[in-house]
Design an enzyme around this catalytic site. Structure first.
Site, PDB file in Angstrom:
ATOM      1  N   GLU A 127       1.025  -1.090  -0.029  1.00 18.09           N
ATOM      2  CA  GLU A 127       0.076   0.092   0.083  1.00 18.09           C
ATOM      3  C   GLU A 127       0.802   1.507  -0.015  1.00 18.09           C
ATOM      4  OE1 GLU A 127      -1.873  -0.783   3.851  1.00 18.09           O
ATOM      5  OE2 GLU A 127      -1.187   0.968   4.611  1.00 18.09           O
ATOM      6  N   CYS A 140       3.539   8.376   1.254  1.00 16.90           N
ATOM      7  CA  CYS A 140       4.535   7.186   2.151  1.00 16.90           C
ATOM      8  C   CYS A 140       4.379   5.750   1.238  1.00 16.90           C
ATOM      9  CB  CYS A 140       3.448   6.980   3.503  1.00 16.90           C
ATOM     10  SG  CYS A 140       3.962   5.604   4.515  1.00 16.90           S
ATOM     11  N   CYS A 147       7.532  -7.752   6.122  1.00 16.47           N
ATOM     12  CA  CYS A 147       8.662  -7.509   6.602  1.00 16.47           C
ATOM     13  C   CYS A 147       9.145  -8.465   7.575  1.00 16.47           C
ATOM     14  CB  CYS A 147       8.347  -6.106   7.339  1.00 16.47           C
ATOM     15  SG  CYS A 147       9.996  -5.399   8.160  1.00 16.47           S
ATOM     16  N   CYS A 151       8.752  -6.354  14.509  1.00 19.88           N
ATOM     17  CA  CYS A 151       8.430  -5.315  15.575  1.00 19.88           C
ATOM     18  C   CYS A 151       7.138  -5.700  16.226  1.00 19.88           C
ATOM     19  CB  CYS A 151       8.428  -3.899  15.085  1.00 19.88           C
ATOM     20  SG  CYS A 151      10.056  -3.505  14.249  1.00 19.88           S
ATOM     21  N   CYS A 154       3.624  -3.634  15.101  1.00 18.60           N
ATOM     22  CA  CYS A 154       3.466  -3.282  13.704  1.00 18.60           C
ATOM     23  C   CYS A 154       2.568  -4.370  13.103  1.00 18.60           C
ATOM     24  CB  CYS A 154       4.774  -3.264  13.137  1.00 18.60           C
ATOM     25  SG  CYS A 154       4.498  -3.080  11.265  1.00 18.60           S
ATOM     26  N   GLY A 203       7.562  -2.647   5.053  1.00 10.41           N
ATOM     27  CA  GLY A 203       8.888  -3.144   4.621  1.00 10.41           C
ATOM     28  C   GLY A 203       9.835  -2.449   5.563  1.00 10.41           C
ATOM     29  N   SER A 235      13.018   5.760   6.478  1.00 11.53           N
ATOM     30  CA  SER A 235      12.773   5.567   7.888  1.00 11.53           C
ATOM     31  C   SER A 235      13.517   4.144   7.964  1.00 11.53           C
ATOM     32  CB  SER A 235      11.408   5.340   8.215  1.00 11.53           C
ATOM     33  OG  SER A 235      11.178   5.021   9.587  1.00 11.53           O
ATOM     34  N   SER A 257      13.233   4.723  13.593  1.00  8.16           N
ATOM     35  CA  SER A 257      12.300   4.210  14.459  1.00  8.16           C
ATOM     36  C   SER A 257      12.804   3.736  15.860  1.00  8.16           C
ATOM     37  CB  SER A 257      11.434   3.051  13.763  1.00  8.16           C
ATOM     38  OG  SER A 257      10.786   3.392  12.661  1.00  8.16           O
ATOM     39  N   LEU A 258      12.880   4.552  16.816  1.00  4.77           N
ATOM     40  CA  LEU A 258      13.398   4.351  18.115  1.00  4.77           C
ATOM     41  C   LEU A 258      12.539   3.542  18.954  1.00  4.77           C
ATOM     42  CD1 LEU A 258      16.226   4.848  19.023  1.00  4.77           C
ATOM     43  CD2 LEU A 258      15.420   6.701  20.203  1.00  4.77           C
ATOM     44  N   ASN A 370      -1.286   3.045  16.420  1.00 11.21           N
ATOM     45  CA  ASN A 370      -2.617   2.740  15.528  1.00 11.21           C
ATOM     46  C   ASN A 370      -2.931   1.242  15.731  1.00 11.21           C
ATOM     47  OD1 ASN A 370      -3.875   4.232  13.383  1.00 11.21           O
ATOM     48  ND2 ASN A 370      -2.038   4.788  12.382  1.00 11.21           N
ATOM     49  N   CYS A 413       0.399   1.362   9.147  1.00  8.63           N
ATOM     50  CA  CYS A 413       1.017   0.487   7.832  1.00  8.63           C
ATOM     51  C   CYS A 413       0.550  -0.996   7.841  1.00  8.63           C
ATOM     52  CB  CYS A 413       2.513   0.825   7.687  1.00  8.63           C
ATOM     53  SG  CYS A 413       3.425  -0.364   9.104  1.00  8.63           S
TER      54      CYS A 413
HETATM   55  N1  SAH Z   1      10.516  -0.429   8.519  1.00 12.31           N
HETATM   56  C1  SAH Z   1      10.735   0.806   8.538  1.00 12.31           C
HETATM   57  C2  SAH Z   1       9.645   1.752   7.891  1.00 12.31           C
HETATM   58  C3  SAH Z   1       8.359   1.286   7.940  1.00 12.31           C
HETATM   59  S1  SAH Z   1       7.674   1.281   9.256  1.00 12.31           S
HETATM   60  C4  SAH Z   1      10.881   1.462   9.938  1.00 12.31           C
HETATM   61  O1  SAH Z   1      10.559   0.678  10.845  1.00 12.31           O
HETATM   62  O2  SAH Z   1      11.169   2.601  10.050  1.00 12.31           O
HETATM   63  C5  SAH Z   1       7.066   2.991   9.368  1.00 12.31           C
HETATM   64  C6  SAH Z   1       6.826   3.522  10.696  1.00 12.31           C
HETATM   65  O3  SAH Z   1       5.520   3.258  11.173  1.00 12.31           O
HETATM   66  C7  SAH Z   1       7.896   3.147  11.719  1.00 12.31           C
HETATM   67  O4  SAH Z   1       8.253   4.202  12.517  1.00 12.31           O
HETATM   68  C8  SAH Z   1       7.078   1.979  12.385  1.00 12.31           C
HETATM   69  O5  SAH Z   1       7.360   2.080  13.715  1.00 12.31           O
HETATM   70  C9  SAH Z   1       5.665   2.976  12.492  1.00 12.31           C
HETATM   71  N2  SAH Z   1       4.557   1.829  12.924  1.00 12.31           N
HETATM   72  C10 SAH Z   1       4.473   0.655  12.637  1.00 12.31           C
HETATM   73  N3  SAH Z   1       3.449   0.130  13.092  1.00 12.31           N
HETATM   74  C11 SAH Z   1       2.758   0.936  13.869  1.00 12.31           C
HETATM   75  C12 SAH Z   1       1.557   1.147  14.394  1.00 12.31           C
HETATM   76  N4  SAH Z   1       0.841   0.283  14.652  1.00 12.31           N
HETATM   77  N5  SAH Z   1       1.130   2.330  14.983  1.00 12.31           N
HETATM   78  C13 SAH Z   1       1.951   3.467  14.583  1.00 12.31           C
HETATM   79  N6  SAH Z   1       3.152   3.494  14.221  1.00 12.31           N
HETATM   80  C14 SAH Z   1       3.336   2.208  13.598  1.00 12.31           C
HETATM   81 FE1  SF4 Z   2       9.205  -4.087   9.562  1.00  5.90          FE
HETATM   82 FE2  SF4 Z   2       9.201  -1.157  10.117  1.00  5.90          FE
HETATM   83 FE3  SF4 Z   2       7.000  -2.770  10.812  1.00  5.90          FE
HETATM   84 FE4  SF4 Z   2       9.337  -3.188  12.180  1.00  5.90          FE
HETATM   85  S1  SF4 Z   2       8.033  -1.166  12.012  1.00  5.90           S
HETATM   86  S2  SF4 Z   2       8.012  -4.669  11.444  1.00  5.90           S
HETATM   87  S3  SF4 Z   2      10.758  -2.950  10.679  1.00  5.90           S
HETATM   88  S4  SF4 Z   2       7.876  -2.491   8.780  1.00  5.90           S
END
Ligand code: SAH
Ligand code: SF4
Length: 465
Positions: A127, A140, A147, A151, A154, A203, A235, A257-258, A370, A413
């Site tokens: 998407e 975006c 991925c 995490c 996510c 991803g 990112s 993404s800390l 989210n 995402c």
């Molecule tokens: N993999 C890369 C980029 C894609 S994720 C990364 O992790 O940076 C893009 C952003 O969306 C990241 O900061 C991720 O932590 C955040 N994200 C993922 N799932 C989320 C959720 N459920 N709510 C809010 N932010 C989220």
């Molecule tokens: Fe992958 Fe980024 Fe989601 Fe972590 S936050 S699972 S690195 S897409």
């Protein structure tokens, strides 16, 4: 909101120049384009080499790139500054195609979403989201199908990893987004609408390095999208060696993404932290910031802009030029921090974060979590987020809170893909039912009541309810 599930059997789905880009054309390039090369994802260098290998001059690359990326033209016959023989040759050996759009949503607040099919089956969807804010239109973009990094907060991670996207599938997302604003505009009057790109879709972009870098080179290239390097952000969850490699080959904005200020918590939320712990990640971030244009370049640029201004020439400053006028404005890293209720949002976490970021030029972006089905977390309360923001601001950091716009469309995402996959399965079930029904009642069947468009309306109605 205008929701459209693009049915493969629906006759035409107009995108962009309204010419040959109906869904089925783009969807099945394989038949018509077997043994041909897709030029969409080629960088300028690659395209120059390609033209040389087919016995043409290098400068054709820049011409063709402008047609494709700036004017949205995919049919070589419309590329009027190419000689007839070259247009004919290109039509035989090459083609230009973005991935197939299977679903799109245009919200009244300007937000737009697309779901692309990049393979067979419901698991092969990615998407792209366009969010308008403060005069910008930020896109975006996804870099992988699923991925591998898992995490814990996510939804993309929950789908697992399917495959890397190709350059044409990555830049194709930007191409389609710009195209969606070009509809009904004559070729000569077309402009690119997307102002900013963030590699924050599905991803981990640094684990699909070459295709992502090639796509970002196209974003920055004046013959393609000509975007300022400060308006293209990658990112990452923190693939340390690749952050250094990125700095070696391209200068774009970096977001990390800390999500946690200590290793114990980050190991739990972002498991790649076990391989690349915070001390290494922070050092890599610092190295990345310390690169960038030397001051002498900036002062040369500064003088050029001042000279232009003195001539009262109409100047629109982009972010790079802003930097040149204000050389003291330092390059920084954006720190993304998802706010998880009771997990990483306490005053102690804010304190630890301030200590961790000490000395790193950074801006912090707090992201309200989210939720998605079966997610093990909740979103921090508004008060908690405000308190966290205040603690960081009081310590001298620029700290913003990401606004969630129209929650119906602003899914996290990977979330939209899940919904579309469900609906696609539902559509399949519908079709199966119809076939069963037809077999049982051939003579009684009123076929118009079960037409494809009827199914499609049903899909849309179900979504709206
Ligand atoms: N993999 C890369 C980029 C894609 S994720 C990364 O992790 O940076 C893009 C952003 O969306 C990241 O900061 C991720 O932590 C955040 N994200 C993922 N799932 C989320 C959720 N459920 N709510 C809010 N932010 C989220
Ligand atoms: Fe992958 Fe980024 Fe989601 Fe972590 S936050 S699972 S690195 S897409």
């Amino acid at each position: 909101m205008n929701v459209d599930v693009v049915d493969a059997q629906a006759s035409s789905f107009t995108q962009g120049d309204g010419s040959s880009n109906c869904a089925s054309d783009v969807a099945k390039p394989a038949d018509r384009n077997a043994n041909k090369v897709n030029l969409l994802g080629m960088t300028r260098k690659e395209l120059e080499t390609y033209f040389e290998t087919i016995g043409e001059k290098k400068f054709r690359a820049a011409q063709v790139m402008k047609w494709i990326h700036q004017l949205g033209v995919t049919d070589f016959n419309e590329m009027t500054n190419l000689a007839g023989a070259l247009r004919e040759k290109l039509s035989r050996v090459a083609y230009v195609a973005a991935p197939e759009v299977v679903h799109r949503e245009y919200s009244n607040d300007g937000t737009r979403k697309w779901v692309f099919r990049v393979g067979e089956g419901a698991g092969s969807l990615v998407e792209t989201v366009l969010i308008p804010a403060d005069g910008r239109k930020t896109l975006c973009i996804s870099s992988q199908v699923g991925c591998a990094l898992d995490c814990s907060f996510c939804s993309t991670g929950k789908q697992g990893f399917q495959r890397d996207l190709l350059p044409a599938e990555i830049i194709g997302q930007l191409w389609v987004a710009n195209q969606s604003y070009m509809e009904d505009t004559p070729v000569g009057e077309r402009t690119r609408t997307v102002t900013n790109v963030v590699m924050m879709g599905m991803g981990e972009p640094l684990l699909n390095f070459e295709p992502v870098v090639a796509s970002m080179q196209l974003m920055l290239d004046d013959h393609a999208y000509g975007m300022s390097k400060r308006r293209v952000t990658l990112s990452t969850s923190g693939i340390v060696p690749m952050i250094d490699k990125l700095g070696d080959v391209i200068d774009v904005a970096l977001a990390i993404s800390l999500h946690a200020p200590n290793d114990e918590l980050r190991n739990e939320l972002v498991p790649i932290n076990k391989k690349y712990p915070l001390v290494e990640l922070m050092a890599a971030a610092r190295r990345y910031v310390e690169r960038g244009a030397p001051l002498s370049d900036k002062s040369a640029q500064h003088k050029a802009i001042q000279a232009k201004m003195a001539q009262k020439a109409a100047v629109t400053l982009d972010d790079d030029q802003d930097d040149a006028l204000e050389p003291s404005r330092k390059k920084h890293v954006t720190i993304e921090y998802v706010m998880l209720d009771g997990v990483n949002d306490q005053p102690l976490h804010a304190k630890q974060l301030i200590q961790l970021l000490n000395g790193l030029p950074s801006k912090i972006n707090l992201i309200p979590f989210n939720p998605f089905p079966h997610a093990p977390y909740g979103r921090s309360s508004r008060n908690r987020i405000m308190a966290f923001q205040k603690a960081l601001s009081d310590a001298g950091y620029v700290c913003t809170v990401r606004t969630t716009r129209g929650d119906d469309i602003d899914a996290a995402c990977g979330q939209l893909v899940g919904q579309v996959a469900d609906r696609t399965r539902r559509a399949e079930k519908w079709k199966q039912k119809i076939v069963e029904h037809q077999n049982a009642n051939t003579s009684k069947l009123d076929s118009t009541a079960y037409s494809t468009s009827g199914q499609r309306r049903e899909i849309l109605r179900t979504r709206g309810s």
